[in-house]
Design a protein around this motif. Sequence first.
Motif, PDB file in Angstrom:
ATOM      1  N   ARG A  27       1.638 -33.998 -36.967  1.00 29.96           N
ATOM      2  CA  ARG A  27       2.252 -33.734 -35.660  1.00 29.96           C
ATOM      3  C   ARG A  27       1.191 -33.706 -34.560  1.00 29.96           C
ATOM      4  NH1 ARG A  27       5.182 -29.470 -38.525  1.00 29.96           N
ATOM      5  NH2 ARG A  27       4.150 -27.899 -37.219  1.00 29.96           N
ATOM      6  N   TYR A  28       0.026 -33.181 -34.882  1.00 31.40           N
ATOM      7  CA  TYR A  28      -1.075 -33.149 -33.921  1.00 31.40           C
ATOM      8  C   TYR A  28      -1.400 -34.559 -33.431  1.00 31.40           C
ATOM      9  CZ  TYR A  28      -5.834 -32.389 -32.123  1.00 31.40           C
ATOM     10  OH  TYR A  28      -6.950 -32.341 -31.336  1.00 31.40           O
ATOM     11  N   MET A  29      -1.424 -35.505 -34.382  1.00 30.72           N
ATOM     12  CA  MET A  29      -1.744 -36.874 -34.015  1.00 30.72           C
ATOM     13  C   MET A  29      -0.632 -37.509 -33.172  1.00 30.72           C
ATOM     14  SD  MET A  29      -4.686 -37.018 -35.201  1.00 30.72           S
ATOM     15  CE  MET A  29      -4.943 -38.672 -34.566  1.00 30.72           C
ATOM     16  N   CYS A  30       0.600 -37.253 -33.554  1.00 26.54           N
ATOM     17  CA  CYS A  30       1.725 -37.837 -32.803  1.00 26.54           C
ATOM     18  C   CYS A  30       1.799 -37.277 -31.393  1.00 26.54           C
ATOM     19  CB  CYS A  30       3.028 -37.608 -33.564  1.00 26.54           C
ATOM     20  SG  CYS A  30       3.110 -38.526 -35.129  1.00 26.54           S
ATOM     21  N   LYS A  31       1.530 -35.976 -31.255  1.00 25.39           N
ATOM     22  CA  LYS A  31       1.506 -35.377 -29.918  1.00 25.39           C
ATOM     23  C   LYS A  31       0.362 -35.960 -29.096  1.00 25.39           C
ATOM     24  CE  LYS A  31       3.409 -32.429 -27.089  1.00 25.39           C
ATOM     25  NZ  LYS A  31       4.842 -32.508 -26.738  1.00 25.39           N
ATOM     26  N   HIS A  32      -0.774 -36.167 -29.745  1.00 25.65           N
ATOM     27  CA  HIS A  32      -1.943 -36.760 -29.094  1.00 25.65           C
ATOM     28  C   HIS A  32      -1.600 -38.106 -28.468  1.00 25.65           C
ATOM     29  CE1 HIS A  32      -6.225 -37.739 -28.572  1.00 25.65           C
ATOM     30  NE2 HIS A  32      -5.972 -38.915 -29.112  1.00 25.65           N
ATOM     31  N   PHE A  33      -0.709 -38.836 -29.114  1.00 24.33           N
ATOM     32  CA  PHE A  33      -0.339 -40.164 -28.619  1.00 24.33           C
ATOM     33  C   PHE A  33       0.976 -40.170 -27.839  1.00 24.33           C
ATOM     34  CE2 PHE A  33      -3.412 -41.445 -31.893  1.00 24.33           C
ATOM     35  CZ  PHE A  33      -4.194 -42.309 -31.139  1.00 24.33           C
ATOM     36  N   MET A  37       8.911 -35.027 -28.207  1.00 24.72           N
ATOM     37  CA  MET A  37       9.397 -33.868 -28.957  1.00 24.72           C
ATOM     38  C   MET A  37       9.216 -34.151 -30.442  1.00 24.72           C
ATOM     39  SD  MET A  37      12.958 -31.748 -28.676  1.00 24.72           S
ATOM     40  CE  MET A  37      13.189 -30.257 -29.640  1.00 24.72           C
ATOM     41  N   MET A  38       8.916 -33.093 -31.191  1.00 21.75           N
ATOM     42  CA  MET A  38       8.673 -33.249 -32.614  1.00 21.75           C
ATOM     43  C   MET A  38       9.459 -32.193 -33.387  1.00 21.75           C
ATOM     44  SD  MET A  38       4.546 -33.941 -32.560  1.00 21.75           S
ATOM     45  CE  MET A  38       4.152 -32.247 -32.110  1.00 21.75           C
ATOM     46  N   TYR A  39       9.537 -32.418 -34.689  1.00 19.95           N
ATOM     47  CA  TYR A  39      10.230 -31.484 -35.573  1.00 19.95           C
ATOM     48  C   TYR A  39       9.350 -31.205 -36.790  1.00 19.95           C
ATOM     49  CZ  TYR A  39      14.376 -32.604 -32.862  1.00 19.95           C
ATOM     50  OH  TYR A  39      15.267 -32.769 -31.831  1.00 19.95           O
ATOM     51  N   THR A  40       9.521 -30.030 -37.348  1.00 19.74           N
ATOM     52  CA  THR A  40       8.846 -29.693 -38.591  1.00 19.74           C
ATOM     53  C   THR A  40       9.414 -30.542 -39.729  1.00 19.74           C
ATOM     54  OG1 THR A  40      10.480 -27.997 -39.157  1.00 19.74           O
ATOM     55  CG2 THR A  40       8.578 -27.293 -37.852  1.00 19.74           C
ATOM     56  N   GLU A  41       8.742 -30.492 -40.869  1.00 20.98           N
ATOM     57  CA  GLU A  41       9.365 -30.994 -42.084  1.00 20.98           C
ATOM     58  C   GLU A  41      10.660 -30.207 -42.289  1.00 20.98           C
ATOM     59  OE1 GLU A  41       6.267 -31.427 -45.414  1.00 20.98           O
ATOM     60  OE2 GLU A  41       5.337 -30.071 -43.965  1.00 20.98           O
ATOM     61  N   PHE A  42      11.657 -30.801 -42.946  1.00 19.55           N
ATOM     62  CA  PHE A  42      12.891 -30.045 -43.115  1.00 19.55           C
ATOM     63  C   PHE A  42      12.689 -28.922 -44.137  1.00 19.55           C
ATOM     64  CE2 PHE A  42      13.468 -34.302 -45.006  1.00 19.55           C
ATOM     65  CZ  PHE A  42      13.603 -34.017 -46.362  1.00 19.55           C
TER      66      PHE A  42
END
Length: 342
Positions: A27-33, A37-42
Amino acid sequence: MKIGNIDLGDKPVLLAPMEDVTDPSFRYMCKHFGADMMYTEFINADGLIRDAGSSVAKLTIYDYERPIGIQLYGHIIESMVEAARVATEANPDVIDINFGCPVKKIANRGAGSGMMRDVPKMVEMTRRIVEATHLPVTVKTRLGWDDQSKNIVEIAERLQDVGIKAITIHGRTRAQLYTGKADWTLIGEVKSNPRMHIPVIGNGDIDSPIKAKEMFTRYGVDGIMIGRATYGRPWIFAEVKHYLKTGELMKPLSTAEKVEIARLHFERSLQVKGAKTGMLEMRRHFGSYFKGLPHFKDIRLKLLTTLNPDEVYSLLSLIAERYGEYVVDESINPSPWADKQD
């Protein structure tokens, strides 16, 4: 687009919740790019209320990730309601209900997409969860259980009526699993339904900036969610946003640039999970970052077997030195992790 009072701007691009993939380091990497909005693993509701370590650990979120949702799955209403209360205490921005996971061991016991076989229960569970938390509640689901029961237009209305603030729809039925092409036609019908007033987010087979723009234009969705195409390519969020803004494709990344991204991801994984777990969990990502490189078998084997962080750093330096400006055609190199949730 707004989810409750959360303003995600125009044409937001979201990261799908994916088991064993969307941990804090990824998630850190996806936010960096630029993920909006993101979600945790289910998270398994039963495990969460039993205080199972693996489930509780998935509640960990960081302020830089916001806005972020915690996604829950389960087939017992009371357990899901209690899990929603526990998740609310972790202070996410959204509680998301997983009505989409098609994996047999989950769906066959009535959780995930298995809930689509019992729409009244699906609606009642959602209503109870909405009542149990002050946070916005959203849902991720599919078109229906199979080709004979593509009832997402009705389901979306009923879930909206009990208080959800957004719905994400994957363009496949449960019976399809991840086979065939995602059909966005019904996603478009949900969006164009005059009774719908909450955001409709489309998901499924978005693997390029061109396809992302097409889905916004053709089906009018409020947002898009990307899952499998992010494996080994968290920069896809930057690619999509650049294309939506300029109409031009970003220059493809060289292998040397990918090495620096993988290095940052690896460092974050070690910080979050510790040396042993961080090493093990990065293996799936290394396999994706460097897929498609020629004559790479020996280096790949070492990356996927070593337990020495220093050796990983040395291997990354070797990859950068050996392949440098080499560019892989990502359009013909799908991720090896294509069976994960999307």
